[in-house]
Design a protein around this motif. Sequence first.
Motif, PDB file in Angstrom:
ATOM      1  N   ALA A  83      -5.219   8.520  -6.662  1.00 17.95           N
ATOM      2  CA  ALA A  83      -5.013   8.860  -8.073  1.00 17.95           C
ATOM      3  C   ALA A  83      -3.789   9.743  -8.225  1.00 17.95           C
ATOM      4  N   ALA A  84      -3.023   9.503  -9.277  1.00 16.68           N
ATOM      5  CA  ALA A  84      -1.841  10.318  -9.551  1.00 16.68           C
ATOM      6  C   ALA A  84      -2.259  11.764  -9.796  1.00 16.68           C
ATOM      7  N   ILE A  85      -1.436  12.684  -9.351  1.00 21.04           N
ATOM      8  CA  ILE A  85      -1.718  14.116  -9.504  1.00 21.04           C
ATOM      9  C   ILE A  85      -0.710  14.779 -10.433  1.00 21.04           C
ATOM     10  N   HIS A  86       0.573  14.540 -10.164  1.00 24.88           N
ATOM     11  CA  HIS A  86       1.639  15.165 -10.950  1.00 24.88           C
ATOM     12  C   HIS A  86       2.191  14.128 -11.932  1.00 24.88           C
ATOM     13  N   PHE A  87       1.815  14.250 -13.194  1.00 23.97           N
ATOM     14  CA  PHE A  87       2.151  13.208 -14.163  1.00 23.97           C
ATOM     15  C   PHE A  87       3.603  13.264 -14.654  1.00 23.97           C
ATOM     16  N   ASP A  88       4.363  14.218 -14.161  1.00 25.34           N
ATOM     17  CA  ASP A  88       5.800  14.238 -14.428  1.00 25.34           C
ATOM     18  C   ASP A  88       6.580  13.721 -13.219  1.00 25.34           C
ATOM     19  N   GLN A  89       5.851  13.302 -12.162  1.00 25.97           N
ATOM     20  CA  GLN A  89       6.492  12.828 -10.931  1.00 25.97           C
ATOM     21  C   GLN A  89       5.835  11.533 -10.449  1.00 25.97           C
ATOM     22  N   ILE A  90       5.511  10.677 -11.399  1.00 26.26           N
ATOM     23  CA  ILE A  90       4.808   9.433 -11.068  1.00 26.26           C
ATOM     24  C   ILE A  90       5.606   8.567 -10.101  1.00 26.26           C
ATOM     25  N   LEU A  91       6.906   8.455 -10.315  1.00 25.80           N
ATOM     26  CA  LEU A  91       7.721   7.583  -9.463  1.00 25.80           C
ATOM     27  C   LEU A  91       7.735   8.085  -8.022  1.00 25.80           C
ATOM     28  N   GLU A  92       7.827   9.401  -7.849  1.00 27.65           N
ATOM     29  CA  GLU A  92       7.822   9.969  -6.502  1.00 27.65           C
ATOM     30  C   GLU A  92       6.483   9.688  -5.810  1.00 27.65           C
ATOM     31  N   GLU A  93       5.383   9.818  -6.560  1.00 29.23           N
ATOM     32  CA  GLU A  93       4.072   9.544  -5.968  1.00 29.23           C
ATOM     33  C   GLU A  93       3.914   8.055  -5.661  1.00 29.23           C
ATOM     34  N   PHE A  94       4.484   7.211  -6.509  1.00 32.89           N
ATOM     35  CA  PHE A  94       4.444   5.764  -6.271  1.00 32.89           C
ATOM     36  C   PHE A  94       5.150   5.428  -4.961  1.00 32.89           C
ATOM     37  N   PHE A  95       6.348   5.972  -4.766  1.00 35.60           N
ATOM     38  CA  PHE A  95       7.088   5.707  -3.530  1.00 35.60           C
ATOM     39  C   PHE A  95       6.330   6.240  -2.321  1.00 35.60           C
ATOM     40  N   GLY A  96       5.729   7.419  -2.475  1.00 40.85           N
ATOM     41  CA  GLY A  96       5.025   8.029  -1.358  1.00 40.85           C
ATOM     42  C   GLY A  96       3.797   7.255  -0.937  1.00 40.85           C
ATOM     43  N   TYR A  97       3.137   6.587  -1.869  1.00 39.36           N
ATOM     44  CA  TYR A  97       1.896   5.882  -1.560  1.00 39.36           C
ATOM     45  C   TYR A  97       2.125   4.418  -1.204  1.00 39.36           C
ATOM     46  N   GLY A  98       3.049   3.764  -1.889  1.00 41.08           N
ATOM     47  CA  GLY A  98       3.343   2.360  -1.603  1.00 41.08           C
ATOM     48  C   GLY A  98       2.196   1.428  -1.915  1.00 41.08           C
ATOM     49  N   PRO A  99       1.688   1.423  -3.170  1.00 48.49           N
ATOM     50  CA  PRO A  99       0.529   0.585  -3.506  1.00 48.49           C
ATOM     51  C   PRO A  99       0.879  -0.885  -3.657  1.00 48.49           C
ATOM     52  N   ARG A 110      -3.077 -13.889  -7.314  1.00 46.74           N
ATOM     53  CA  ARG A 110      -1.847 -14.499  -7.844  1.00 46.74           C
ATOM     54  C   ARG A 110      -0.609 -13.938  -7.159  1.00 46.74           C
ATOM     55  N   THR A 111      -0.643 -12.648  -6.902  1.00 45.92           N
ATOM     56  CA  THR A 111       0.554 -11.982  -6.398  1.00 45.92           C
ATOM     57  C   THR A 111       0.753 -12.147  -4.914  1.00 45.92           C
ATOM     58  N   TYR A 112      -0.329 -12.058  -4.136  1.00 45.75           N
ATOM     59  CA  TYR A 112      -0.175 -11.957  -2.693  1.00 45.75           C
ATOM     60  C   TYR A 112      -0.655 -13.156  -1.883  1.00 45.75           C
ATOM     61  N   GLU A 113      -1.623 -13.912  -2.354  1.00 48.87           N
ATOM     62  CA  GLU A 113      -2.078 -15.040  -1.547  1.00 48.87           C
ATOM     63  C   GLU A 113      -1.017 -16.123  -1.455  1.00 48.87           C
ATOM     64  N   TYR A 114      -0.149 -16.203  -2.437  1.00 49.07           N
ATOM     65  CA  TYR A 114       0.881 -17.246  -2.443  1.00 49.07           C
ATOM     66  C   TYR A 114       2.263 -16.683  -2.222  1.00 49.07           C
ATOM     67  N   LYS A 115       2.313 -15.419  -1.806  1.00 50.66           N
ATOM     68  CA  LYS A 115       3.604 -14.784  -1.546  1.00 50.66           C
ATOM     69  C   LYS A 115       3.558 -14.173  -0.153  1.00 50.66           C
ATOM     70  N   VAL A 116       4.097 -14.896   0.797  1.00 50.01           N
ATOM     71  CA  VAL A 116       4.016 -14.456   2.176  1.00 50.01           C
ATOM     72  C   VAL A 116       4.942 -13.284   2.442  1.00 50.01           C
ATOM     73  N   ARG A 117       6.118 -13.354   1.852  1.00 52.95           N
ATOM     74  CA  ARG A 117       7.104 -12.323   2.118  1.00 52.95           C
ATOM     75  C   ARG A 117       7.255 -11.427   0.901  1.00 52.95           C
ATOM     76  N   GLY A 118       7.404 -10.143   1.147  1.00 52.21           N
ATOM     77  CA  GLY A 118       7.528  -9.211   0.030  1.00 52.21           C
ATOM     78  C   GLY A 118       8.087  -7.884   0.496  1.00 52.21           C
ATOM     79  N   GLN A 119       7.631  -6.816  -0.143  1.00 47.81           N
ATOM     80  CA  GLN A 119       8.120  -5.487   0.171  1.00 47.81           C
ATOM     81  C   GLN A 119       7.170  -4.791   1.131  1.00 47.81           C
ATOM     82  N   VAL A 120       7.726  -4.233   2.206  1.00 54.07           N
ATOM     83  CA  VAL A 120       6.922  -3.530   3.203  1.00 54.07           C
ATOM     84  C   VAL A 120       7.441  -2.106   3.326  1.00 54.07           C
ATOM     85  N   PHE A 121       6.554  -1.135   3.098  1.00 48.19           N
ATOM     86  CA  PHE A 121       6.961   0.267   3.186  1.00 48.19           C
ATOM     87  C   PHE A 121       6.994   0.718   4.639  1.00 48.19           C
ATOM     88  N   LEU A 122       8.078   1.427   4.991  1.00 46.84           N
ATOM     89  CA  LEU A 122       8.222   1.978   6.331  1.00 46.84           C
ATOM     90  C   LEU A 122       7.859   3.453   6.350  1.00 46.84           C
TER      91      LEU A 122
END
Length: 227
Positions: free
Chosen positions: A34-50, A122-134
């Motif tokens: 769950a998001a914690i800092h609602f003024d830093q959503i993008l940073e939390e998104f990058f950190g979690y990689g959902p 829809r998003t992942y069963e038919y999409k073999v290649r995508g974005q992978v967080f390191l």
Amino acid sequence: MNCGKMKIMIIEDDTALAEAISSFLNRWGYETAAAIHFDQILEEFFGYGPQLVLMDINLPYYDGFYWCQQIRQVSAVPILYISSRNDDRDQIMAIAQGGDDYIEKPFHLELLKAKIQAILRRTYEYKVRGQVFLEEGMYFDLEEQALYVKGQEVELTKSERRVLTKLMDSRPYVVTREELMMDLWETDEYVSDGTLTTVICRLRNKLKSVCEKELIGTKKGQGYFLP
């Protein structure tokens, strides 16, 4: 589809609701945060990689439409809006801003699960290649063979892209030097043993410069791997 590996980010300022959703989805094998800092959503998104985002519309600082736009500039991850606003215009706006679906509060958690499952299929069963967080804020787009850090592309040579793609495809297993050289030769690019060493060294330095970590491991006498 193995939902146990699917990570869902919950952007909802109603703590009780966020906890209820998280607990319910955890029971079905999903990983949640769950998001914690609602003024830093993008940073939390990058950190979690959902693999999926649940986005409320009414949020502190900026609304869900704003954060959807911000995420859409750097990622195609599916976004499911959850909102108490039932105006048709809000639903139209949600989809127009890049959302994938919309569910109105109050809702049954089983309905939410059904929508999540449909979007993930829809998003992942038919999409073999995508974005992978390191690492936090760093992901490799396998389709583009491009490395991004906080939405900015890291400049890589053709050989570096091919090597990183091969390592990502085989992660976390070891890729031998011979396999890497054969993969590069398939692109009509001749690479000697010494050249490959240089490519690996250069790629390691670029990755370390943006995350301050050694990401490419070495298995002595065998080859290289990404953990």
